[in-house]
Design a protein around this motif. Structure first.
Motif, short mmCIF file in Angstrom:
data_model
loop_
_atom_site.label_atom_id
_atom_site.label_comp_id
_atom_site.label_asym_id
_atom_site.label_seq_id
_atom_site.Cartn_x
_atom_site.Cartn_y
_atom_site.Cartn_z
N VAL A 186 0.84 -1.20 0.00
CA VAL A 186 0.00 0.00 0.00
C VAL A 186 0.88 1.26 0.00
N PHE A 187 1.91 1.27 0.84
CA PHE A 187 2.81 2.42 0.93
C PHE A 187 3.49 2.67 -0.42
N GLU A 188 4.03 1.63 -1.04
CA GLU A 188 4.73 1.78 -2.31
C GLU A 188 3.80 2.26 -3.43
N SER A 222 -3.88 6.98 -6.23
CA SER A 222 -4.88 7.50 -5.28
C SER A 222 -5.45 6.35 -4.44
N PHE A 223 -6.18 6.72 -3.38
CA PHE A 223 -6.81 5.71 -2.55
C PHE A 223 -7.76 4.86 -3.39
N ASP A 224 -8.51 5.48 -4.29
CA ASP A 224 -9.46 4.76 -5.15
C ASP A 224 -8.74 3.74 -6.03
N GLU A 225 -7.63 4.15 -6.61
CA GLU A 225 -6.88 3.25 -7.49
C GLU A 225 -6.31 2.07 -6.70
N ILE A 226 -5.77 2.36 -5.52
CA ILE A 226 -5.20 1.29 -4.69
C ILE A 226 -6.31 0.34 -4.23
N ALA A 227 -7.44 0.92 -3.80
CA ALA A 227 -8.57 0.11 -3.33
C ALA A 227 -9.04 -0.83 -4.44
N GLU A 256 -7.25 -1.86 -7.12
CA GLU A 256 -6.19 -2.81 -7.49
C GLU A 256 -6.03 -3.93 -6.46
N LEU A 257 -6.14 -3.60 -5.17
CA LEU A 257 -5.90 -4.59 -4.12
C LEU A 257 -7.18 -5.16 -3.52
N SER A 258 -8.32 -4.64 -3.98
CA SER A 258 -9.62 -5.06 -3.48
C SER A 258 -9.71 -4.91 -1.96
N ILE A 259 -9.35 -3.72 -1.50
CA ILE A 259 -9.46 -3.38 -0.08
C ILE A 259 -10.16 -2.03 0.05
N SER A 260 -10.60 -1.71 1.26
CA SER A 260 -11.31 -0.45 1.48
C SER A 260 -10.34 0.73 1.60
N LYS A 318 -5.87 3.80 4.38
CA LYS A 318 -5.47 4.86 5.29
C LYS A 318 -4.76 4.29 6.51
N ASN A 319 -5.30 3.23 7.08
CA ASN A 319 -4.69 2.61 8.26
C ASN A 319 -3.29 2.07 7.94
N GLN A 320 -3.14 1.45 6.78
CA GLN A 320 -1.84 0.90 6.38
C GLN A 320 -0.80 2.03 6.20
N LEU A 321 -1.23 3.14 5.59
CA LEU A 321 -0.31 4.27 5.39
C LEU A 321 0.07 4.90 6.72
N VAL A 322 -0.90 5.05 7.61
CA VAL A 322 -0.61 5.61 8.94
C VAL A 322 0.41 4.72 9.65
N SER A 323 0.22 3.44 9.56
CA SER A 323 1.13 2.50 10.21
C SER A 323 2.54 2.60 9.60
N ALA A 324 2.63 2.64 8.29
CA ALA A 324 3.93 2.73 7.61
C ALA A 324 4.64 4.03 7.97
N LEU A 325 3.93 5.14 7.89
CA LEU A 325 4.54 6.44 8.19
C LEU A 325 4.95 6.54 9.65
N LYS A 326 4.16 5.94 10.53
CA LYS A 326 4.49 5.94 11.95
C LYS A 326 5.79 5.18 12.20
#
Length: 191
Positions: A135-137, A145-150, A152-156, A161-169
């Protein structure tokens, strides 16, 4: 007799006679260039100085007070202009040396610091859980964008957002641990 001729030439020159100026120019240009070259060591530079001096001499003819002869005035002025040129060159050279030293030291230090920061960030990204790293990459490296990632990966979007927050943290924590405070602050603002 020569003195009276020069006095007449000076009078005509001060009155605005182009012929008188041309006569002065023709008589003194080459000797002044040779004189100036002894100071500045380059004929082209000497010629530039003397040309500018003679142009100013013509333009300022009404303001110039010739205490002695035209010759002594011009040679004294040439000497002063050459010394000013040399002083200016010295200041420029000192500035160039300073900038070169500061720039090379600063560039080298900045480059090493940048490489270290990049190494830490990429090392941290490699340790992220697979989905979080993916998700981060997609977000940061591929600019999706979030829509494109959602899609492509079939996730919400919320999962993204949670994955990015975790990676950035995690990246921020590694940077803080390594005392790279400014970048850690930037990464915390991205959360």
């Amino acid at each position: 007799m020569a003195e009276k001729k020069e006095d007449l030439l000076t009078y005509q020159f001060k009155a605005g006679s182009v012929d008188a100026y041309k006569a002065i120019f023709d008589q003194y240009y080459k000797p002044l260039c040779s004189f100036a070259k002894k100071y500045v060591l380059e004929l082209a530079v000497a010629e530039d100085i003397i040309q500018e001096l003679l142009v100013n001499f013509w333009e300022q003819r009404n303001k110039i007070y010739l205490k002695n002869s035209v010759k002594s005035y011009l040679f004294q002025s040439a000497r002063n202009e050459c010394l000013n040129y040399l002083k200016h060159q010295s200041v420029e050279e000192k500035y160039r040396m300073h900038v070169t030293n500061v720039s090379s030291d600063s560039f080298f230090h900045d480059r090493l610091e940048e490489e270290e920061v990049n190494r830490l960030i990429y090392q941290t990204i490699r340790t992220l859980p697979p989905r979080c790293r993916q998700v981060f990459e997609l977000s940061r490296f591929e600019g999706k964008s979030f829509d494109e990632i959602a899609q492509e990966l079939s996730i919400s979007k919320n999962t993204i957002k949670n994955q990015l927050v975790s990676a950035l943290k995690q990246i921020r924590q590694v940077l803080e641990k390594n005392e790279i405070i400014i970048l850690a602050a930037i990464f915390s603002e991205l959360l």
